[in-house]
Design a protein around this motif. Structure first.
Motif, PDB file in Angstrom:
ATOM      1  N   SER A 109       5.181  38.905 -97.509  1.00 16.14           N
ATOM      2  CA  SER A 109       4.246  38.482 -98.290  1.00 16.14           C
ATOM      3  C   SER A 109       2.954  38.022 -97.311  1.00 16.14           C
ATOM      4  N   LEU A 110       2.881  37.602 -96.483  1.00 16.06           N
ATOM      5  CA  LEU A 110       1.565  36.949 -95.640  1.00 16.06           C
ATOM      6  C   LEU A 110       0.760  38.092 -95.698  1.00 16.06           C
ATOM      7  N   LEU A 111       1.405  39.063 -95.364  1.00 21.87           N
ATOM      8  CA  LEU A 111       0.559  40.587 -95.164  1.00 21.87           C
ATOM      9  C   LEU A 111       0.285  41.112 -96.692  1.00 21.87           C
ATOM     10  N   ARG A 112       0.506  40.025 -97.606  1.00 24.52           N
ATOM     11  CA  ARG A 112       0.462  40.731 -99.176  1.00 24.52           C
ATOM     12  C   ARG A 112       1.237  41.999 -99.489  1.00 24.52           C
ATOM     13  N   LEU A 113       2.334  42.116 -98.604  1.00 25.16           N
ATOM     14  CA  LEU A 113       2.987  43.130 -98.898  1.00 25.16           C
ATOM     15  C   LEU A 113       4.570  42.699 -99.313  1.00 25.16           C
ATOM     16  N   PRO A 114       4.801  42.004-100.213  1.00 30.43           N
ATOM     17  CA  PRO A 114       6.273  41.831-100.335  1.00 30.43           C
ATOM     18  C   PRO A 114       7.010  42.868-100.733  1.00 30.43           C
ATOM     19  N   PRO A 115       8.410  42.798-100.266  1.00 28.91           N
ATOM     20  CA  PRO A 115       9.169  43.929-100.316  1.00 28.91           C
ATOM     21  C   PRO A 115       9.312  44.320-101.872  1.00 28.91           C
ATOM     22  N   GLU A 116       9.267  45.482-102.077  1.00 33.08           N
ATOM     23  CA  GLU A 116       9.206  46.104-103.655  1.00 33.08           C
ATOM     24  C   GLU A 116      10.376  45.585-104.282  1.00 33.08           C
ATOM     25  N   PRO A 117      10.650  45.451-105.384  1.00 32.57           N
ATOM     26  CA  PRO A 117       9.442  45.167-106.584  1.00 32.57           C
ATOM     27  C   PRO A 117       8.929  43.519-106.623  1.00 32.57           C
ATOM     28  N   GLY A 118       9.104  43.084-105.732  1.00 37.47           N
ATOM     29  CA  GLY A 118       8.620  41.840-105.441  1.00 37.47           C
ATOM     30  C   GLY A 118       6.963  41.539-105.606  1.00 37.47           C
ATOM     31  N   ARG A 119       6.688  40.220-106.070  1.00 42.99           N
ATOM     32  CA  ARG A 119       5.385  39.925-106.289  1.00 42.99           C
ATOM     33  C   ARG A 119       4.961  38.475-106.066  1.00 42.99           C
ATOM     34  N   ILE A 120       4.038  38.390-105.659  1.00 39.96           N
ATOM     35  CA  ILE A 120       3.261  36.980-105.397  1.00 39.96           C
ATOM     36  C   ILE A 120       3.059  36.267-106.720  1.00 39.96           C
ATOM     37  N   ALA A 121       3.536  35.435-107.062  1.00 37.37           N
ATOM     38  CA  ALA A 121       3.541  34.922-108.406  1.00 37.37           C
ATOM     39  C   ALA A 121       2.279  33.857-108.431  1.00 37.37           C
TER      40      ALA A 121
END
Ligand SMILES: Nc1ncnc2c1ncn2[C@@H]1O[C@H](COP(=O)(O)OP(=O)(O)O)[C@@H](O)[C@H]1O
Ligand SMILES: [Mg+2]
Length: 338
Positions: free
Chosen positions: A70-82
């Motif tokens: 998430s720090l790279l703005r790439l959370p594992p699929e299908p995750g999302r930064i809420a």
């Protein structure tokens, strides 16, 4: 009692450079087929100073990889930064267009993962792969990229680097392939390196050599590092500060000496006991895994189901991360005394 975020805001304003990474109230979710999404990272605050090696320890499923990516703005699929803010070197990453994030990944921020073989292209020589990274990110001509690749292979202590440039990944041992992955991560001298369980597949001696090398290279290049591991023992040798993550929340955070000599959270002590050779200590502290969801009560301490020191208050009142002593934070109503 001070909250972590209060502590950071009340620091005296200084003219010194911003921290490498400043994460505020980060929440990352995975959608569920039915019902509410699964929160993998909850309201997390984290600040990584320049040049620091920050250790993040936790059991499998705690949220380490989700946080790192998430720090790279790439959370594992299908995750999302809420929700939350990511500030890198004083720059807010959340509003940046994706193309700009892509430029930063690999150049300013790079990630080292385990399974070096799956990271490397089996069809290209390692020399070509390293040089390609330099050409793309640093926009240097082929000849300079080749020279940089040779330099970085020397830096990661690959013997006979000129010949190794011509080798294919399958011709290398696991330890050598991991050094190549580190070389690729370091060639652009990134400001920030994330190492996610990167050395756990290697045998202990090779692991120790690679960690020592990684630490020295980061220090020489002035890079900060988020060093993620399941092995709490490694962080004692390797990290400046250490945090323990459980169920997507930081349970304890302290400078290395405080963390190892004065651990305050029952969970930290349990993790240390689990790695101890003392069987009595292990039996005293080890607790079985709770059922899934058993600790997700929003009003209870996330660790209550496994905690040997739990009191009634721990079930009704969720503890905040608070500062026990200078720079030593703990999420517990009844921390073990210092
Ligand atoms: N791809 C995924 N799909 C759904 N849920 C996921 C996925 N990856 C992770 N999770 C959820 O996030 C939690 C944290 O996972 P992860 O970040 O991989 O933990 P760690 O790296 O500490 O082992 C898991 O317990 C799981 O609930
Ligand atoms: Mg992981």
């Amino acid at each position: 009692m001070l909250e972590l975020s209060d502590h950071f805001q009340t620091e005296a304003p200084t003219t010194k450079a911003p921290p490498t990474f400043d994460v505020t109230r980060l929440t990352v979710e995975f959608p569920a087929i039915t019902g509410t999404p699964r929160v993998a990272i909850r309201n997390l605050d984290l600040r990584i100073e320049r040049g620091e090696i920050f250790g993040l320890v936790g059991e499998s499923g705690a949220g380490k990889t989700t946080l790192a990516r998430s720090l790279l703005r790439l959370p594992p699929e299908p995750g999302r930064i809420a929700s939350g803010e990511l500030v890198f070197e004083g720059k807010n990453l959340m509003p940046l267009p994706e193309v700009e994030m892509q430029r930063m990944r690999g150049r300013d921020i790079s990630m080292i993962v385990p399974n070096p073989r799956s990271e490397l292209n089996p069809l290209l020589t390692v020399g070509e792969q390293i040089a390609n990274v330099a050409r793309v990110h640093l926009k240097v001509p082929k000849r300079d990229a080749h020279r940089l690749a040779l330099d970085i292979l020397r830096a990661v202590q690959i013997p006979d680097p000129g010949r190794r440039m011509q080798a294919f990944p399958h011709e290398m041992s696991g330890g050598m392939a991991q050094r190549i992955v580190i070389a690729i991560a370091l060639i652009c001298s990134p400001k920030f390196i994330v190492s996610d369980d990167a050395t756990s597949g290697l045998d202990v001696t090779v692991q120790a050599q690679i960690l020592q090398l990684l630490r020295r290279l980061a220090q020489d290049r002035g890079s900060s590092m988020l060093f993620i591991t399941r092995d709490i023992g490694i962080t004692a040798h390797f990290c400046d500060r250490v945090a323990v993550i459980y169920n997507g929340e930081i349970m304890e955070l302290a400078a290395r000496e405080d963390f190892f000599f004065r651990p305050a959270h029952p969970y930290t002590i349990m993790l240390m006991a689990a790695f101890s050779y003392n069987q009595r200590l292990r039996q005293m502290w080890a607790r079985p895994e709770p059922l899934p969801g058993a600790t997700s009560e929003p009003t209870a301490c996330p660790y209550v189901a496994r905690c040997p020191l739990a009191q009634p208050r721990c079930r009704s009142d969720r503890p905040a991360l608070h500062e026990l002593a200078s720079g030593h934070f703990v999420r517990c109503h009844f921390p073990v005394s210092r």
